[in-house]
Design a protein around this motif. Structure first.
Motif, PDB file in Angstrom:
ATOM      1  N   CYS A  63      27.555 -16.648 -11.725  1.00 51.14           N
ATOM      2  CA  CYS A  63      26.911 -16.490 -10.421  1.00 51.14           C
ATOM      3  C   CYS A  63      26.500 -17.845  -9.820  1.00 51.14           C
ATOM      4  CB  CYS A  63      25.669 -15.613 -10.562  1.00 51.14           C
ATOM      5  SG  CYS A  63      26.058 -13.901 -11.014  1.00 51.14           S
ATOM      6  N   PHE A  64      26.442 -18.872 -10.644  1.00 48.79           N
ATOM      7  CA  PHE A  64      25.961 -20.186 -10.170  1.00 48.79           C
ATOM      8  C   PHE A  64      27.136 -21.035  -9.722  1.00 48.79           C
ATOM      9  CE2 PHE A  64      22.827 -18.425 -13.033  1.00 48.79           C
ATOM     10  CZ  PHE A  64      21.665 -18.593 -12.321  1.00 48.79           C
ATOM     11  N   TYR A  65      27.778 -20.610  -8.649  1.00 43.56           N
ATOM     12  CA  TYR A  65      29.016 -21.271  -8.230  1.00 43.56           C
ATOM     13  C   TYR A  65      28.823 -22.189  -7.031  1.00 43.56           C
ATOM     14  CZ  TYR A  65      29.241 -17.428  -4.825  1.00 43.56           C
ATOM     15  OH  TYR A  65      28.949 -16.532  -3.821  1.00 43.56           O
ATOM     16  N   ARG A  66      27.564 -22.338  -6.613  1.00 40.20           N
ATOM     17  CA  ARG A  66      27.289 -23.266  -5.517  1.00 40.20           C
ATOM     18  C   ARG A  66      26.409 -24.404  -6.030  1.00 40.20           C
ATOM     19  NH1 ARG A  66      25.271 -18.590  -2.862  1.00 40.20           N
ATOM     20  NH2 ARG A  66      26.804 -17.550  -1.554  1.00 40.20           N
TER      21      ARG A  66
ATOM     22  N   PRO B 221      12.925 -18.350  -9.729  1.00 35.53           N
ATOM     23  CA  PRO B 221      13.093 -18.866 -11.090  1.00 35.53           C
ATOM     24  C   PRO B 221      14.143 -19.977 -11.141  1.00 35.53           C
ATOM     25  CG  PRO B 221      14.099 -16.679 -10.893  1.00 35.53           C
ATOM     26  CD  PRO B 221      13.437 -16.966  -9.583  1.00 35.53           C
TER      27      PRO B 221
ATOM     28  N   ILE C  39      16.311 -22.156 -13.974  1.00 34.00           N
ATOM     29  CA  ILE C  39      16.754 -22.330 -15.360  1.00 34.00           C
ATOM     30  C   ILE C  39      17.122 -23.793 -15.532  1.00 34.00           C
ATOM     31  CG2 ILE C  39      18.501 -21.672 -17.065  1.00 34.00           C
ATOM     32  CD1 ILE C  39      19.029 -19.182 -15.122  1.00 34.00           C
TER      33      ILE C  39
ATOM     34  N   LEU D  63      12.877 -21.911 -18.687  1.00 40.00           N
ATOM     35  CA  LEU D  63      12.865 -21.332 -17.355  1.00 40.00           C
ATOM     36  C   LEU D  63      11.474 -21.520 -16.784  1.00 40.00           C
ATOM     37  CD1 LEU D  63      14.349 -18.146 -15.873  1.00 40.00           C
ATOM     38  CD2 LEU D  63      11.885 -18.474 -15.692  1.00 40.00           C
TER      39      LEU D  63
ATOM     40  N   TRP E 166       9.309 -21.938 -12.612  1.00 41.49           N
ATOM     41  CA  TRP E 166       9.348 -21.415 -11.253  1.00 41.49           C
ATOM     42  C   TRP E 166       9.164 -22.525 -10.225  1.00 41.49           C
ATOM     43  CZ3 TRP E 166      10.148 -16.107 -10.543  1.00 41.49           C
ATOM     44  CH2 TRP E 166      10.180 -15.374 -11.733  1.00 41.49           C
TER      45      TRP E 166
ATOM     46  N   MET F 113      21.568 -29.419  -8.840  1.00 42.91           N
ATOM     47  CA  MET F 113      20.962 -28.112  -8.598  1.00 42.91           C
ATOM     48  C   MET F 113      22.054 -27.137  -8.170  1.00 42.91           C
ATOM     49  SD  MET F 113      17.893 -27.053  -5.931  1.00 42.91           S
ATOM     50  CE  MET F 113      16.600 -27.940  -6.818  1.00 42.91           C
ATOM     51  N   ARG F 114      22.039 -25.946  -8.785  1.00 45.34           N
ATOM     52  CA  ARG F 114      23.008 -24.918  -8.408  1.00 45.34           C
ATOM     53  C   ARG F 114      22.276 -23.662  -7.969  1.00 45.34           C
ATOM     54  NH1 ARG F 114      27.103 -26.164 -13.469  1.00 45.34           N
ATOM     55  NH2 ARG F 114      27.515 -28.310 -12.845  1.00 45.34           N
ATOM     56  N   VAL F 115      22.920 -22.897  -7.117  1.00 46.91           N
ATOM     57  CA  VAL F 115      22.319 -21.720  -6.486  1.00 46.91           C
ATOM     58  C   VAL F 115      23.178 -20.516  -6.843  1.00 46.91           C
ATOM     59  CG1 VAL F 115      21.673 -20.709  -4.255  1.00 46.91           C
ATOM     60  CG2 VAL F 115      21.590 -23.203  -4.560  1.00 46.91           C
ATOM     61  N   ASP F 116      22.555 -19.397  -7.173  1.00 44.24           N
ATOM     62  CA  ASP F 116      23.371 -18.236  -7.555  1.00 44.24           C
ATOM     63  C   ASP F 116      23.782 -17.412  -6.338  1.00 44.24           C
ATOM     64  OD1 ASP F 116      21.139 -16.670  -6.978  1.00 44.24           O
ATOM     65  OD2 ASP F 116      21.350 -15.438  -8.771  1.00 44.24           O
ATOM     66  N   CYS F 117      24.617 -16.423  -6.587  1.00 45.68           N
ATOM     67  CA  CYS F 117      25.239 -15.638  -5.526  1.00 45.68           C
ATOM     68  C   CYS F 117      24.210 -14.976  -4.603  1.00 45.68           C
ATOM     69  CB  CYS F 117      26.155 -14.579  -6.129  1.00 45.68           C
ATOM     70  SG  CYS F 117      25.368 -13.582  -7.422  1.00 45.68           S
TER      71      CYS F 117
ATOM     72  N   ARG G 187      21.194 -16.054  -4.157  1.00 41.50           N
ATOM     73  CA  ARG G 187      20.285 -17.106  -3.685  1.00 41.50           C
ATOM     74  C   ARG G 187      18.841 -16.857  -4.153  1.00 41.50           C
ATOM     75  NH1 ARG G 187      23.183 -20.204  -0.558  1.00 41.50           N
ATOM     76  NH2 ARG G 187      21.434 -21.421   0.201  1.00 41.50           N
ATOM     77  N   ASP G 188      18.699 -16.126  -5.292  1.00 42.45           N
ATOM     78  CA  ASP G 188      17.340 -15.866  -5.777  1.00 42.45           C
ATOM     79  C   ASP G 188      17.092 -16.435  -7.177  1.00 42.45           C
ATOM     80  OD1 ASP G 188      18.737 -14.057  -7.301  1.00 42.45           O
ATOM     81  OD2 ASP G 188      17.657 -12.289  -6.615  1.00 42.45           O
ATOM     82  N   THR G 189      18.003 -17.291  -7.634  1.00 46.05           N
ATOM     83  CA  THR G 189      17.811 -18.002  -8.904  1.00 46.05           C
ATOM     84  C   THR G 189      18.466 -19.374  -8.789  1.00 46.05           C
ATOM     85  OG1 THR G 189      17.977 -15.899 -10.116  1.00 46.05           O
ATOM     86  CG2 THR G 189      18.121 -17.916 -11.415  1.00 46.05           C
ATOM     87  N   LEU G 190      17.816 -20.380  -9.383  1.00 43.04           N
ATOM     88  CA  LEU G 190      18.369 -21.728  -9.417  1.00 43.04           C
ATOM     89  C   LEU G 190      18.748 -22.087 -10.854  1.00 43.04           C
ATOM     90  CD1 LEU G 190      15.794 -23.576  -7.133  1.00 43.04           C
ATOM     91  CD2 LEU G 190      18.109 -22.856  -6.518  1.00 43.04           C
ATOM     92  N   LEU G 191      19.773 -22.907 -10.959  1.00 43.32           N
ATOM     93  CA  LEU G 191      20.127 -23.518 -12.238  1.00 43.32           C
ATOM     94  C   LEU G 191      20.058 -25.020 -12.014  1.00 43.32           C
ATOM     95  CD1 LEU G 191      21.350 -23.340 -15.163  1.00 43.32           C
ATOM     96  CD2 LEU G 191      23.605 -23.325 -14.073  1.00 43.32           C
TER      97      LEU G 191
END
Lengths: 119, 119
Positions: free
Chosen positions: A99-102, B16, B18, B29, B31, B72-76, B78-82
């Motif tokens: 899911c982290f494709y951006r 959140p 990660i 993890l 916030w 920084m990555r954003v999930d599909c 847009r409610d979780t960061l990696l």
């Protein structure tokens, strides 16, 4: 004995669960309640609580993109789970592996991963 | 342009995040709120929002165990960061490299990681 009730859940009774492949790729984050934790451990099928549907969500049940539990890990504060999973095909509903494709690069957002072929 | 306001925050204004090493280890993890996201991107020092202290938390500011942002990555949804980070020493306040140092095995919980020497 591991007791799902020993975990710390939020005000909605949920705990975030990070799914990672054995190779180290972070695939997704979703939520579990205590019963989803128990079902995941009992069945080996990673089971979340869908906040949008307000129901249990056996990952892959409709998409076929199952997650088989390899190992569940608990963090120091007992308020986050890490599940190491054998992921069939894409983890993301966009058919991307993760899911982290951006990524945020040079002040903008770029896609760093394409949908999987034939997924 | 990436806009921190384009992310989806929860009822407390938090998302959140990660933290993962470039080698693939999931470290912790925590916030962020929108301002923590902006500060992380602007300074390269990973900055969380401490829910217990209700204040910004520049990781390593007191412990010396800094996290330098690599990406920084954003999930599909847009409610979780990696956040991929260069972690100095242990990420966990128990001096373990990762906060996820307990595993559920054979129905019980086992420690799979020791505190780092000299950390």
């Amino acid at each position: 004995m591991f007791d799902a009730e020993s975990l710390t859940y939020d005000a909605n009774g949920l705990i975030p669960a990070i799914a990672q492949s054995p190779e180290g790729e972070v695939l997704m984050l979703a939520w579990m309640n205590a019963e989803a934790v128990r079902r995941t451990l009992a069945t080996g099928k990673v089971t979340y609580w869908s906040r949008s549907r307000q129901d249990y969500w056996v990952k892959g049940e409709t998409s076929g993109h199952h997650q088989r539990l390899i190992e569940m890990r608990v963090d120091c504060d007992r308020d986050t789970l890490l599940v190491i999973v054998d992921q069939a095909g894409p983890a993301c509903h966009t058919n991307r592996r993760s899911c982290f494709y951006r990524a945020v690069r040079d002040g903008g957002e770029v896609e760093i991963m394409s949908p999987m072929a034939g997924a």
